[in-house]
Design an enzyme around this catalytic site. Structure first.
Site, PDB file in Angstrom:
ATOM      1  CG  ASP A   1      -0.251   3.334  -0.367  1.00  0.00           C
ATOM      2  OD1 ASP A   1      -0.132   3.634  -1.567  1.00  0.00           O
ATOM      3  OD2 ASP A   1       0.695   3.343   0.438  1.00  0.00           O
TER       4      ASP A   1
ATOM      5  CE  LYS B   1       0.272   2.094  -4.219  1.00  0.00           C
ATOM      6  NZ  LYS B   1       1.503   2.793  -3.854  1.00  0.00           N
TER       7      LYS B   1
HETATM    8  N1  SAM Z   1      -0.029   2.793   3.099  1.00  0.00           N
HETATM    9  C1  SAM Z   1       0.848   1.807   3.722  1.00  0.00           C
HETATM   10  C2  SAM Z   1       1.726   2.542   4.698  1.00  0.00           C
HETATM   11  O1  SAM Z   1       1.964   3.720   4.501  1.00  0.00           O
HETATM   12  O2  SAM Z   1       2.180   1.929   5.677  1.00  0.00           O
HETATM   13  C3  SAM Z   1       1.686   1.054   2.700  1.00  0.00           C
HETATM   14  C4  SAM Z   1       0.876   0.105   1.844  1.00  0.00           C
HETATM   15  S1  SAM Z   1       1.873  -0.923   0.815  1.00  0.00           S
HETATM   16  C5  SAM Z   1       2.445   0.171  -0.392  1.00  0.00           C
HETATM   17  C6  SAM Z   1       0.707  -1.869  -0.097  1.00  0.00           C
HETATM   18  C7  SAM Z   1      -0.039  -2.933   0.719  1.00  0.00           C
HETATM   19  O3  SAM Z   1      -1.100  -3.451  -0.078  1.00  0.00           O
HETATM   20  C8  SAM Z   1       0.825  -4.144   1.123  1.00  0.00           C
HETATM   21  O4  SAM Z   1       0.965  -4.197   2.532  1.00  0.00           O
HETATM   22  C9  SAM Z   1       0.000  -5.361   0.623  1.00  0.00           C
HETATM   23  O5  SAM Z   1      -0.032  -6.449   1.530  1.00  0.00           O
HETATM   24  C10 SAM Z   1      -1.390  -4.744   0.463  1.00  0.00           C
HETATM   25  N2  SAM Z   1      -2.284  -5.479  -0.438  1.00  0.00           N
HETATM   26  C11 SAM Z   1      -2.030  -5.829  -1.731  1.00  0.00           C
HETATM   27  N3  SAM Z   1      -3.094  -6.514  -2.234  1.00  0.00           N
HETATM   28  C12 SAM Z   1      -4.036  -6.577  -1.239  1.00  0.00           C
HETATM   29  C13 SAM Z   1      -5.348  -7.149  -1.146  1.00  0.00           C
HETATM   30  N4  SAM Z   1      -5.904  -7.792  -2.192  1.00  0.00           N
HETATM   31  N5  SAM Z   1      -6.027  -7.030   0.026  1.00  0.00           N
HETATM   32  C14 SAM Z   1      -5.466  -6.381   1.091  1.00  0.00           C
HETATM   33  N6  SAM Z   1      -4.233  -5.834   1.066  1.00  0.00           N
HETATM   34  C15 SAM Z   1      -3.517  -5.929  -0.087  1.00  0.00           C
END
Ligand code: SAM
Length: 267
Positions: free
Chosen positions: A103, A143
């Site tokens: 996600d 996503k």
């Molecule tokens: N699916 C989760 C939930 O329902 O609790 C929500 C996820 S949130 C929309 C998106 C996440 O992507 C954020 O916590 C962010 O830190 C993570 N993220 C973004 N870029 C990332 C990367 N390069 N590596 C790991 N995590 C990443």
């Protein structure tokens, strides 16, 4: 913005607090699963970009720290780095994963081309990890931003999975370009090596570009609305249920973010 107005604005945010989910995104996964049933019988799941953790089941990875979840191994790291990918693969040595979900979303800048590009890179990083750990027949759900490159990304995923569709859960706002690519029936080419994945994906991209505007040469990827269409609408505002309950009590989030390590004061 006060608590009450925020609750009133977003029905899924409020529902998530009422039903004890860590984030409203939980409904997106559940509504996708209502249509595709990729959660049936799964035991080993990797949740990439997992925080705060409403999707997590077995292994969860995120840039941010997460409050612990019983039975879930948590790794903190960047999924686009080879070191993080290697740590995930180590965890699965000998046993294939049944499902990889992602996600992941970048911190959006408002520059649409840049945001879509970074989102696409996150998706490709997730595919690389998935291809290394999924068992044959397994599923991948991620996503995707429905921008210029979405069709190309889907065409690339068709190199690895028997069925690729894009789902838009009811809990994902129509005003958002977010959707989710649901890939089922993992069937990589027989000689696929992780280091060959980039070339394979590149070949698909070249074929796609060569197809130009010849629509018949491009694959048609079904786009499916997921979730009860007569149910809660993420784009609508709903009144608080004061009339029925005689007063609405705003609830706190079911899980506060973990405390980040404090930085030493600069001298
Ligand atoms: N699916 C989760 C939930 O329902 O609790 C929500 C996820 S949130 C929309 C998106 C996440 O992507 C954020 O916590 C962010 O830190 C993570 N993220 C973004 N870029 C990332 C990367 N390069 N590596 C790991 N995590 C990443």
């Amino acid at each position: 913005m006060g608590k009450a107005s925020k609750d009133k604005r977003d029905i899924y945010y409020r529902k998530a607090k009422e039903e004890g989910w860590r984030a409203r995104s939980a409904y997106k996964l559940l509504q996708l699963d209502d249509v595709y049933h990729f959660l049936d019988g799964v035991e080993r799941v990797v949740d990439l970009c997992a925080a705060p953790g409403s999707w997590s089941q077995i292994v969860a990875i995120d840039l941010q720290p997460m409050a612990p979840i019983a039975g879930v191994t948590q790794l903190q790291g960047d999924i686009t780095s080879a070191a993080t990918a290697a740590r995930v693969c180590e965890h699965f040595e000998g046993l294939g994963a049944d499902l990889v979900v992602c996600d992941g979303a970048p911190d959006v800048t408002g520059l649409h081309d840049l945001d879509e590009y970074v989102q696409g890179q996150l998706l490709l990083a997730a595919v690389s990890i998935a291809a290394a750990i999924l068992r044959p027949g397994a599923a991948f759900v991620a996503k995707i931003f429905r921008g210029r490159d979405a069709a190309l990304l889907c065409a690339q995923l068709r190199c690895l999975f028997g069925r690729v569709e894009v789902g838009k859960p009811r809990s994902s706002r129509n005003s958002s370009i977010e959707a989710f690519v649901v890939c089922q029936g993992f069937a990589p080419p027989a000689d696929l090596r992780p280091d060959a994945l980039q070339r394979l994906l590149g070949d698909a991209g070249d074929a796609f570009a060569a197809a130009g505007d010849s629509v018949h040469l491009r694959q048609v990827i079904p786009f499916v609305a997921c979730g009860d269409l007569s149910g809660w609408d993420a784009d609508r505002s709903y009144d608080l249920p004061e009339a029925e309950t005689g007063g609405y009590v705003p609830r706190p989030p079911c899980r506060n973010p973990p405390r980040r390590p404090t930085r030493p004061p600069s001298s």
